[in-house]
Write an enzyme that holds these catalytic residues in place. Structure first.
Site, PDB file in Angstrom:
ATOM      1  N   ASN A 100       9.881   0.205  -2.210  1.00 43.22           N
ATOM      2  CA  ASN A 100      10.553   1.150  -1.310  1.00 43.22           C
ATOM      3  C   ASN A 100      11.043   2.324  -2.159  1.00 43.22           C
ATOM      4  O   ASN A 100      10.894   2.344  -3.390  1.00 43.22           O
ATOM      5  CB  ASN A 100      11.701   0.476  -0.555  1.00 43.22           C
ATOM      6  N   LYS A 101      11.614   3.290  -1.491  1.00 43.38           N
ATOM      7  CA  LYS A 101      12.086   4.519  -2.140  1.00 43.38           C
ATOM      8  C   LYS A 101      12.851   4.226  -3.429  1.00 43.38           C
ATOM      9  O   LYS A 101      13.678   3.313  -3.457  1.00 43.38           O
ATOM     10  CB  LYS A 101      12.958   5.282  -1.147  1.00 43.38           C
ATOM     11  N   GLN A 104      16.216  12.302   1.273  1.00 46.54           N
ATOM     12  CA  GLN A 104      15.840  11.855   2.626  1.00 46.54           C
ATOM     13  C   GLN A 104      17.043  11.266   3.366  1.00 46.54           C
ATOM     14  O   GLN A 104      17.104  11.293   4.596  1.00 46.54           O
ATOM     15  CB  GLN A 104      14.722  10.796   2.555  1.00 46.54           C
ATOM     16  N   ARG A 152      -1.573   9.547  -0.510  1.00 44.93           N
ATOM     17  CA  ARG A 152      -0.436   8.997  -1.272  1.00 44.93           C
ATOM     18  C   ARG A 152      -0.782   7.540  -1.571  1.00 44.93           C
ATOM     19  O   ARG A 152      -1.383   6.864  -0.734  1.00 44.93           O
ATOM     20  CB  ARG A 152       0.879   9.079  -0.475  1.00 44.93           C
ATOM     21  N   ARG A 184       6.329  12.139   6.471  1.00 46.91           N
ATOM     22  CA  ARG A 184       6.597  11.117   5.466  1.00 46.91           C
ATOM     23  C   ARG A 184       7.091   9.846   6.158  1.00 46.91           C
ATOM     24  O   ARG A 184       7.316   9.841   7.359  1.00 46.91           O
ATOM     25  CB  ARG A 184       7.633  11.622   4.451  1.00 46.91           C
ATOM     26  N   GLY A 185       7.334   8.808   5.322  1.00 45.82           N
ATOM     27  CA  GLY A 185       7.695   7.514   5.884  1.00 45.82           C
ATOM     28  C   GLY A 185       6.405   6.722   6.062  1.00 45.82           C
ATOM     29  O   GLY A 185       5.420   7.246   6.601  1.00 45.82           O
ATOM     30  N   ALA A 186       6.419   5.465   5.590  1.00 45.31           N
ATOM     31  CA  ALA A 186       5.159   4.703   5.523  1.00 45.31           C
ATOM     32  C   ALA A 186       4.420   4.618   6.870  1.00 45.31           C
ATOM     33  O   ALA A 186       3.242   4.994   6.955  1.00 45.31           O
ATOM     34  CB  ALA A 186       5.456   3.316   4.961  1.00 45.31           C
ATOM     35  N   ASP A 212       7.586   0.295   1.823  1.00 42.58           N
ATOM     36  CA  ASP A 212       6.281   0.969   1.859  1.00 42.58           C
ATOM     37  C   ASP A 212       5.122   0.016   1.615  1.00 42.58           C
ATOM     38  O   ASP A 212       3.974   0.343   1.915  1.00 42.58           O
ATOM     39  CB  ASP A 212       6.236   2.105   0.834  1.00 42.58           C
TER      40      ASP A 212
END
Ligand code: MRU
Length: 328
Positions: free
Chosen positions: A239-240, A188, A86, A49-51, A229
């Site tokens: 973002n998250k 996270q 995604r 995960r993570g852009a 992201d």
């Protein structure tokens, strides 16, 4: 393909390996991605995960596929599926498009595809250093910082985006402390950022997502750094989930707020934050032992913060000033 090494993704003796982030911090389990379908499953389940990291993971999965006796049409189908794994982080689309651009009209040239994926990996390492060089000077000795989600070595193949900035400031001798939002629903911050900060020896305190406003009111937070992201052409960024409320709280309390992201996160084709596609994830991630078993759930994975309410967006080669000014 040459061996590649990072905190959460490796290419080792012909095997593509992913550190399963769903099992951190208590278990460090490496999984092999043999096929693009494996990588898609790992991206969708947030094992990887993570852009920036999912972009590099997709590029390496395609490079690995090109080494097999895959046909061109099977390769193109795999690229399309990886690209759609995604929807929010544009880095994933940038990575797949970069690989596809290296595929000529004739038969698949595996050396060109492999070189493209290796270059994409190396570029991410360099972009992280660029962001840190731009952002670390914004941090003052004695700062108490706040961060949300995970933006470090687990979200990139380098030192990270926002966490890379924090890391380089710490390594330059600045005395800092980081408040870490636990980052509901998948934690996270609590599971990954706390783990990374501990390994780096950076002092931190874990808080629940609803505690930052109170700390800001008491003057306990000097600066906020988060990742992104996707950054729209006007500077709005996704973002998250929860980032927007941190930004609103920071604006209200006059706390400088920065998003940090590489060039691969900028989507100049997306005019404003309104057009950024937001991933909705399964209800099961939010329902828990305290809620009624069948309760209705809304679970967007990201939100959008308007550029007007932040101090700036730190890129690898410059800083876009936000509408709040100040903080520089
Ligand atoms: O759903 P995740 O864990 O992939 O979300 C990650 C984030 O929101 C990060 O802040 C973002 O990818 C930028 S940091 C590299």
């Amino acid at each position: 393909m040459r061996n590649l090494n990072s905190m959460g993704l490796r290419y080792e003796s012909g095997r593509l390996l992913v550190l399963d982030q769903t099992r951190l911090p208590h278990e460090e389990v490496w999984l092999e991605s043999r096929t693009p379908e494996d990588m898609i499953e790992m991206i969708q389940s947030l094992r990887i995960r993570g852009a920036p990291l999912i972009g590099v993971g997709a590029a390496l999965a395609l490079a690995h596929l090109s080494k097999s006796d895959v046909s061109k049409s099977q390769f193109m189908d795999a690229a399309r599926s990886l690209r759609a794994a995604r929807p929010t982080a544009v880095n994933l689309m940038v990575a797949v498009d970069r690989v596809l651009a290296s595929v000529g009209p004739g038969p698949l040239e595996k050396d060109t595809i492999i070189k493209c994926a290796e270059d994409f990996f190396d570029e991410d390492v360099r972009l992280c250093e660029g962001m840190a060089a731009q952002g670390a000077p914004l941090i003052q000795n004695g700062d108490n910082l706040l961060t949300h989600c995970n933006t470090g070595g687990l979200a990139t193949v380098g030192i990270g985006t926002a966490l890379g900035v924090i890391r380089r400031a710490h390594e330059s001798g600045k005395r800092i402390h980081v408040f870490v939002d636990e980052t509901r629903p998948l934690l996270q911050g609590a599971r990954l950022t706390a783990w990374e900060l501990g390994k780096l020896g950076i002092p931190y305190t874990l808080i629940c997502d609803n505690m930052a406003a109170m700390l800001m009111k008491k003057g306990k937070i000097n600066r906020v750094f988060v990742g992104s992201d996707r950054i729209a052409a006007n500077g709005d960024f996704a973002n998250k989930i929860g980032t927007y409320s941190v930004a609103v709280n920071a604006a209200f309390h006059d706390v400088p707020f920065y998003a940090v992201a590489p060039a691969t996160t900028v989507d100049s084709k997306c005019p404003t934050g309104e057009q950024i596609p937001i991933e909705e994830r399964p209800s099961s991630e939010v329902r828990n032992q305290w809620s009624p078993r069948e309760c209705h759930v809304f679970n967007p994975a990201f939100d959008v913060t308007p550029i007007q309410i932040v101090s700036g967006v730190v890129l690898d080669d410059r800083i876009i000033k936000g509408g709040r000014g100040g903080g520089f």
